[in-house]
Design a protein around this motif. Structure first.
Motif, PDB file in Angstrom:
ATOM      1  N   PRO A   1       0.833  -1.205   0.000  1.00  0.00           N
ATOM      2  CA  PRO A   1       0.000   0.000   0.000  1.00  0.00           C
ATOM      3  C   PRO A   1       0.867   1.255   0.000  1.00  0.00           C
ATOM      4  CG  PRO A   1       0.027  -0.988   2.190  1.00  0.00           C
ATOM      5  CD  PRO A   1       0.770  -1.928   1.286  1.00  0.00           C
ATOM      6  N   VAL A   2       0.367   2.322  -0.616  1.00  0.00           N
ATOM      7  CA  VAL A   2       1.072   3.606  -0.640  1.00  0.00           C
ATOM      8  C   VAL A   2       0.099   4.703  -0.244  1.00  0.00           C
ATOM      9  CG1 VAL A   2       2.799   2.934  -2.344  1.00  0.00           C
ATOM     10  CG2 VAL A   2       0.628   3.885  -3.112  1.00  0.00           C
ATOM     11  N   GLN A   3       0.636   5.794   0.307  1.00  0.00           N
ATOM     12  CA  GLN A   3      -0.187   6.932   0.681  1.00  0.00           C
ATOM     13  C   GLN A   3       0.623   8.209   0.522  1.00  0.00           C
ATOM     14  OE1 GLN A   3      -1.126   6.110   4.805  1.00  0.00           O
ATOM     15  NE2 GLN A   3       0.744   7.092   5.553  1.00  0.00           N
ATOM     16  N   PHE A   4      -0.066   9.344   0.475  1.00  0.00           N
ATOM     17  CA  PHE A   4       0.635  10.616   0.461  1.00  0.00           C
ATOM     18  C   PHE A   4       1.255  10.837   1.834  1.00  0.00           C
ATOM     19  CE2 PHE A   4       0.730  15.118   1.548  1.00  0.00           C
ATOM     20  CZ  PHE A   4       1.515  15.615   0.526  1.00  0.00           C
ATOM     21  N   GLY A   5       2.483  11.333   1.853  1.00  0.00           N
ATOM     22  CA  GLY A   5       3.127  11.611   3.125  1.00  0.00           C
ATOM     23  C   GLY A   5       4.267  12.590   2.947  1.00  0.00           C
ATOM     24  N   CYS A   6       4.437  13.460   3.932  1.00  0.00           N
ATOM     25  CA  CYS A   6       5.520  14.440   3.898  1.00  0.00           C
ATOM     26  C   CYS A   6       6.255  14.396   5.226  1.00  0.00           C
ATOM     27  CB  CYS A   6       4.970  15.839   3.645  1.00  0.00           C
ATOM     28  SG  CYS A   6       6.270  17.060   3.286  1.00  0.00           S
ATOM     29  N   THR A   7       7.573  14.504   5.175  1.00  0.00           N
ATOM     30  CA  THR A   7       8.396  14.392   6.375  1.00  0.00           C
ATOM     31  C   THR A   7       8.845  15.750   6.904  1.00  0.00           C
ATOM     32  OG1 THR A   7      10.402  14.167   5.031  1.00  0.00           O
ATOM     33  CG2 THR A   7       9.268  12.137   5.672  1.00  0.00           C
ATOM     34  N   CYS A   8       8.286  16.831   6.373  1.00  0.00           N
ATOM     35  CA  CYS A   8       8.723  18.150   6.832  1.00  0.00           C
ATOM     36  C   CYS A   8       8.311  18.365   8.280  1.00  0.00           C
ATOM     37  CB  CYS A   8       8.142  19.243   5.935  1.00  0.00           C
ATOM     38  SG  CYS A   8       6.370  19.534   6.138  1.00  0.00           S
ATOM     39  N   SER A   9       9.054  19.196   8.994  1.00  0.00           N
ATOM     40  CA  SER A   9       8.762  19.550  10.387  1.00  0.00           C
ATOM     41  C   SER A   9       9.536  20.817  10.717  1.00  0.00           C
ATOM     42  CB  SER A   9       9.167  18.427  11.336  1.00  0.00           C
ATOM     43  OG  SER A   9      10.572  18.272  11.357  1.00  0.00           O
ATOM     44  N   SER A  10       9.137  21.483  11.795  1.00  0.00           N
ATOM     45  CA  SER A  10       9.848  22.688  12.206  1.00  0.00           C
ATOM     46  C   SER A  10      11.293  22.373  12.568  1.00  0.00           C
ATOM     47  CB  SER A  10       9.138  23.345  13.393  1.00  0.00           C
ATOM     48  OG  SER A  10       9.077  22.462  14.497  1.00  0.00           O
ATOM     49  N   GLU A  11      11.527  21.195  13.153  1.00  0.00           N
ATOM     50  CA  GLU A  11      12.882  20.814  13.528  1.00  0.00           C
ATOM     51  C   GLU A  11      13.759  20.617  12.292  1.00  0.00           C
ATOM     52  OE1 GLU A  11      16.193  20.198  15.594  1.00  0.00           O
ATOM     53  OE2 GLU A  11      14.277  20.907  16.383  1.00  0.00           O
ATOM     54  N   ARG A  12      13.207  20.010  11.241  1.00  0.00           N
ATOM     55  CA  ARG A  12      13.976  19.841  10.009  1.00  0.00           C
ATOM     56  C   ARG A  12      14.315  21.190   9.370  1.00  0.00           C
ATOM     57  NH1 ARG A  12      14.133  14.762   7.412  1.00  0.00           N
ATOM     58  NH2 ARG A  12      13.073  13.113   8.596  1.00  0.00           N
ATOM     59  N   VAL A  13      13.373  22.128   9.427  1.00  0.00           N
ATOM     60  CA  VAL A  13      13.654  23.459   8.891  1.00  0.00           C
ATOM     61  C   VAL A  13      14.764  24.118   9.707  1.00  0.00           C
ATOM     62  CG1 VAL A  13      12.717  25.743   8.411  1.00  0.00           C
ATOM     63  CG2 VAL A  13      11.312  23.716   8.005  1.00  0.00           C
ATOM     64  N   ARG A  14      14.704  23.993  11.038  1.00  0.00           N
ATOM     65  CA  ARG A  14      15.753  24.553  11.891  1.00  0.00           C
ATOM     66  C   ARG A  14      17.120  23.961  11.529  1.00  0.00           C
ATOM     67  NH1 ARG A  14      14.089  27.608  16.020  1.00  0.00           N
ATOM     68  NH2 ARG A  14      11.897  27.458  16.648  1.00  0.00           N
ATOM     69  N   GLN A  15      17.154  22.661  11.305  1.00  0.00           N
ATOM     70  CA  GLN A  15      18.415  22.008  10.954  1.00  0.00           C
ATOM     71  C   GLN A  15      18.958  22.550   9.632  1.00  0.00           C
ATOM     72  OE1 GLN A  15      17.607  17.805  11.010  1.00  0.00           O
ATOM     73  NE2 GLN A  15      17.551  17.674  13.238  1.00  0.00           N
TER      74      GLN A  15
END
Length: 329
Positions: free
Chosen positions: A269-283
């Motif tokens: 099975p597949v689904q839409f998904g995004c791994t973005c987060s405020s912590e990733r932006v900070r990094q």
């Protein structure tokens, strides 16, 4: 065919093998995934078509990667369709869905919004990147833009970079089921020869565009005959069979390849998904100085960032960013 069986095959990738031909493959059906990917943006029709094709290719190719790995496809060109980028995240556990996301960057002033999509990429390259996680060196393979579609770019990549003859049959577009609103659907079949310890190559260079390799430059003897036979059978597929939902993938495989002894494996099975987060932006901003952060700060005294994949909006205090941060988040 019941509605339940239709839904069961939406947003899935079904691996299979043709035992007689020594060919493996996948059947993919995208419904909610593609609708979610494209609903994040207001793309013109030409860009929608490129993103839809790229997302379908990503689902078909990504199913081969291992758990927790990330596969990315990118097409960059000098035309108005500058970038098409997709990511496939392998499931973290057996039985869980994989995740797909995609976005495009384009020059609206130069783009013909309803014209043929692929020529608007121009000259550039098709790339596949595989990230195996922390401590591992990412893999990257690149081939020039070739052929008349993203599908042929992917086929050229596998022949040139992997020495694996590969074929895609794809269909995608807006469709309407009885009693439902119009929405995006896509479906496709991928065929690929089983990897050989020492692939056979005929002569120097390839017979494709710009001297790139094609399947006929790699295969010989029984392998070539088996590959050609499987492709002739795939040529008989109809768009409506690829997209579904009336034809189940298992029935499609029997209809196309019953003489090749098809064998199916567990669907993914597949689904839409995004791994973005405020912590990733900070990094990602941690490499910038206080002066750089000040340049990014708005008149309202904040630093903003938007995810190109899912549209998430982030706001930060500038004092909490960069390697010269003076305040904890």
């Amino acid at each position: 065919m019941t509605l339940g069986s239709q839904i069961a095959w939406d947003d899935t990738v079904l691996p299979f093998q043709l035992d007689r031909s020594d060919v493996r493959g996948r059947v993919a059906r995208l419904d909610g995934v593609l609708e979610k990917v494209l609903s994040q943006h207001d793309y013109p029709p030409a860009i929608e078509a490129l993103v839809a094709e790229m997302a379908l290719l990503t689902a078909l190719i990504g199913q081969t990667i291992k758990l927790r790995w990330k596969l990315s496809l990118q097409v960059r060109g000098d035309g108005p369709a500058r970038l098409i980028a997709t990511d496939y995240y392998g499931p973290s556990k057996e039985g869980e869905p994989a995740q797909i996301r995609a976005y495009a960057s384009y020059d609206a002033d130069r783009l013909d919004p309803t014209g043929d999509a692929f020529p608007q990429i121009g000259k550039g390259y098709f790339a596949i990147l595989i990230d195996q996680g922390d401590g591992m060196t990412p893999y990257q393979g690149i081939t020039p833009i070739a052929g008349g579609s993203l599908r042929t770019c992917a086929e050229t990549y596998f022949a040139q970079s992997e020495q694996l003859p590969t074929r895609f049959a794809l269909s995608f577009g807006r469709s309407t089921l009885a009693g439902e609103a119009e929405r995006w659907r896509a479906g496709g079949v991928m065929l690929q020869t089983m990897p050989k310890a020492s692939p056979f190559a005929k002569g120097e260079g390839g017979s494709g565009e710009g001297g790139l390799m094609l399947p006929e430059d790699i295969l010989d003897g029984d392998d070539e005959e088996n590959w050609n036979r499987a492709n002739i059978l795939l040529d008989t597929v109809d768009d409506i069979e690829l997209i579904g939902p009336q034809v189940q993938p298992t029935d499609l495989l029997v209809r196309l390849f019953h003489e090749e002894t098809p064998r199916v494996f567990d669907p993914q099975p597949v689904q839409f998904g995004c791994t973005c987060s405020s912590e990733r932006v900070r990094q990602s901003l941690s490499i910038y100085s206080k002066k750089d952060i000040a340049y990014m700060t708005t008149e309202d005294g904040i630093v903003t960032a938007d995810c190109q994949f899912c549209g998430a909006h982030y706001e930060f205090e500038p004092e909490t960013l960069g390697f010269q941060a003076t305040k904890e988040p």
